[in-house]
Design a protein around this motif. Sequence first.
Motif, mmCIF file in Angstrom:
data_model
loop_
_atom_site.group_PDB
_atom_site.id
_atom_site.type_symbol
_atom_site.label_atom_id
_atom_site.label_comp_id
_atom_site.label_asym_id
_atom_site.label_seq_id
_atom_site.Cartn_x
_atom_site.Cartn_y
_atom_site.Cartn_z
ATOM 1 N N ASP A 7 13.493 1.300 -0.388
ATOM 2 C CA ASP A 7 13.327 2.908 -0.555
ATOM 3 C C ASP A 7 12.683 2.717 -0.774
ATOM 4 O OD1 ASP A 7 14.173 5.247 0.177
ATOM 5 O OD2 ASP A 7 15.676 5.241 -0.737
ATOM 6 N N ARG A 8 10.543 3.048 -0.748
ATOM 7 C CA ARG A 8 10.141 3.787 -1.217
ATOM 8 C C ARG A 8 9.561 4.858 -1.264
ATOM 9 N NH1 ARG A 8 7.163 -2.187 -2.631
ATOM 10 N NH2 ARG A 8 9.717 -2.773 -3.892
ATOM 11 N N GLU A 9 8.590 5.558 -1.896
ATOM 12 C CA GLU A 9 8.087 7.117 -1.868
ATOM 13 C C GLU A 9 6.569 6.310 -1.796
ATOM 14 O OE1 GLU A 9 7.069 10.751 -3.934
ATOM 15 O OE2 GLU A 9 9.065 10.270 -4.497
ATOM 16 N N VAL A 10 5.620 6.529 -0.195
ATOM 17 C CA VAL A 10 4.443 5.954 0.041
ATOM 18 C C VAL A 10 3.966 6.691 0.592
ATOM 19 C CG1 VAL A 10 5.367 3.731 0.567
ATOM 20 C CG2 VAL A 10 5.300 5.583 1.949
ATOM 21 N N THR A 11 2.274 6.630 0.447
ATOM 22 C CA THR A 11 1.343 7.528 1.396
ATOM 23 C C THR A 11 0.905 7.464 2.907
ATOM 24 O OG1 THR A 11 -0.103 6.359 0.096
ATOM 25 C CG2 THR A 11 0.168 7.863 -1.194
ATOM 26 N N LYS A 12 1.392 6.323 3.117
ATOM 27 C CA LYS A 12 0.632 6.208 4.295
ATOM 28 C C LYS A 12 1.509 4.258 4.741
ATOM 29 C CE LYS A 12 -3.932 3.400 5.784
ATOM 30 N NZ LYS A 12 -5.263 2.934 5.281
ATOM 31 N N VAL A 13 1.786 4.788 6.724
ATOM 32 C CA VAL A 13 2.040 3.400 6.617
ATOM 33 C C VAL A 13 1.148 3.021 8.276
ATOM 34 C CG1 VAL A 13 4.514 3.179 8.058
ATOM 35 C CG2 VAL A 13 4.864 4.514 5.965
ATOM 36 N N THR A 14 1.134 1.423 8.227
ATOM 37 C CA THR A 14 0.283 1.072 9.308
ATOM 38 C C THR A 14 1.448 0.400 10.005
ATOM 39 O OG1 THR A 14 -1.141 1.367 8.556
ATOM 40 C CG2 THR A 14 -1.558 -0.333 9.911
ATOM 41 N N ALA A 15 1.887 0.319 11.500
ATOM 42 C CA ALA A 15 2.036 -0.848 12.508
ATOM 43 C C ALA A 15 1.770 -1.026 13.478
ATOM 44 C CB ALA A 15 3.535 -0.223 12.238
ATOM 45 N N GLU A 16 2.594 -1.549 14.151
ATOM 46 C CA GLU A 16 2.152 -2.119 15.692
ATOM 47 C C GLU A 16 3.391 -2.006 16.902
ATOM 48 O OE1 GLU A 16 0.039 -5.253 18.189
ATOM 49 O OE2 GLU A 16 0.724 -5.428 16.393
ATOM 50 N N ALA A 17 2.703 -0.320 17.704
ATOM 51 C CA ALA A 17 3.749 -0.527 18.846
ATOM 52 C C ALA A 17 3.126 -1.188 19.686
ATOM 53 C CB ALA A 17 3.780 1.233 18.947
ATOM 54 N N GLN A 18 3.926 -1.388 21.062
ATOM 55 C CA GLN A 18 3.473 -1.901 22.517
ATOM 56 C C GLN A 18 2.249 -1.108 22.877
ATOM 57 O OE1 GLN A 18 6.387 -0.266 24.809
ATOM 58 N NE2 GLN A 18 8.032 -2.263 23.769
ATOM 59 N N ASN A 19 1.796 -0.178 22.322
ATOM 60 C CA ASN A 19 0.434 0.385 23.021
ATOM 61 C C ASN A 19 -0.798 0.158 21.727
ATOM 62 O OD1 ASN A 19 1.565 2.323 21.612
ATOM 63 N ND2 ASN A 19 0.742 3.905 22.672
ATOM 64 N N GLY A 20 -0.367 -0.472 20.711
ATOM 65 C CA GLY A 20 -1.429 -0.335 20.036
ATOM 66 C C GLY A 20 -1.190 -0.214 18.580
ATOM 67 N N HIS A 21 -1.800 -0.754 17.586
ATOM 68 C CA HIS A 21 -1.739 -0.373 15.901
ATOM 69 C C HIS A 21 -2.211 1.275 15.706
ATOM 70 C CE1 HIS A 21 -2.881 -4.824 15.273
ATOM 71 N NE2 HIS A 21 -1.488 -4.213 14.420
ATOM 72 N N PHE A 22 -0.817 2.322 15.173
ATOM 73 C CA PHE A 22 -1.482 3.404 14.929
ATOM 74 C C PHE A 22 -1.020 3.746 12.972
ATOM 75 C CE2 PHE A 22 3.406 1.846 14.887
ATOM 76 C CZ PHE A 22 4.244 3.131 14.771
ATOM 77 N N CYS A 23 -0.766 4.546 12.464
ATOM 78 C CA CYS A 23 -1.499 4.647 10.918
ATOM 79 C C CYS A 23 -0.367 5.905 11.078
ATOM 80 C CB CYS A 23 -2.399 4.942 10.336
ATOM 81 S SG CYS A 23 -2.244 5.332 8.415
ATOM 82 N N LEU A 24 0.316 6.538 10.495
ATOM 83 C CA LEU A 24 0.865 7.336 9.763
ATOM 84 C C LEU A 24 0.343 7.980 8.286
ATOM 85 C CD1 LEU A 24 4.882 6.527 10.706
ATOM 86 C CD2 LEU A 24 3.467 7.991 12.282
ATOM 87 N N LEU A 25 0.093 8.809 8.396
ATOM 88 C CA LEU A 25 -0.630 9.354 6.559
ATOM 89 C C LEU A 25 0.493 11.327 6.570
ATOM 90 C CD1 LEU A 25 -3.888 9.699 7.111
ATOM 91 C CD2 LEU A 25 -2.910 8.156 6.096
ATOM 92 N N PRO A 26 0.516 11.390 5.213
ATOM 93 C CA PRO A 26 1.369 12.693 5.173
ATOM 94 C C PRO A 26 0.771 14.464 6.374
ATOM 95 C CG PRO A 26 0.179 11.439 2.878
ATOM 96 C CD PRO A 26 -0.376 11.072 4.259
ATOM 97 N N ARG A 27 2.135 14.538 6.470
ATOM 98 C CA ARG A 27 1.839 15.272 6.890
ATOM 99 C C ARG A 27 1.907 14.992 9.205
ATOM 100 N NH1 ARG A 27 -1.903 20.619 4.070
ATOM 101 N NH2 ARG A 27 -0.805 19.860 2.374
ATOM 102 N N HIS A 28 1.979 14.144 8.231
ATOM 103 C CA HIS A 28 2.389 13.817 10.758
ATOM 104 C C HIS A 28 2.680 14.214 11.446
ATOM 105 C CE1 HIS A 28 1.412 10.558 13.090
ATOM 106 N NE2 HIS A 28 0.768 10.020 13.780
ATOM 107 N N VAL A 29 2.735 14.615 12.169
ATOM 108 C CA VAL A 29 3.585 14.772 13.603
ATOM 109 C C VAL A 29 4.914 14.276 13.518
ATOM 110 C CG1 VAL A 29 2.605 13.865 15.493
ATOM 111 C CG2 VAL A 29 3.966 16.055 15.573
#
Length: 74
Positions: free
Chosen positions: A10-32
């Motif tokens: 459980d951490r406060e972070v500024t960016k998350v990157t992972a891989e789904a079935q259709n490829g890599h993605f990145c989540l940044l602040p204010r992402h939908v």
Amino acid sequence: MLLPNEVFLDREVTKVTAEAQNGHFCLLPRHVDFVAALVPGLLMFEELGGREIFIAIDEGALVKCGQEVLVSTR
């Protein structure tokens, strides 16, 4: 990050990157708000100080809702 029987991380972070079935993605602040089925691979998050942390995961689910990102995996 959630495991089947406990909260692993459980951490406060500024960016998350992972891989789904259709490829890599990145989540940044204010992402939908976002839901993804994760595939085995690396989950990366960036802490407030800029340090990047990499965690190997198996299949799982990621839910981004508001300011919170939840990852559930085995």
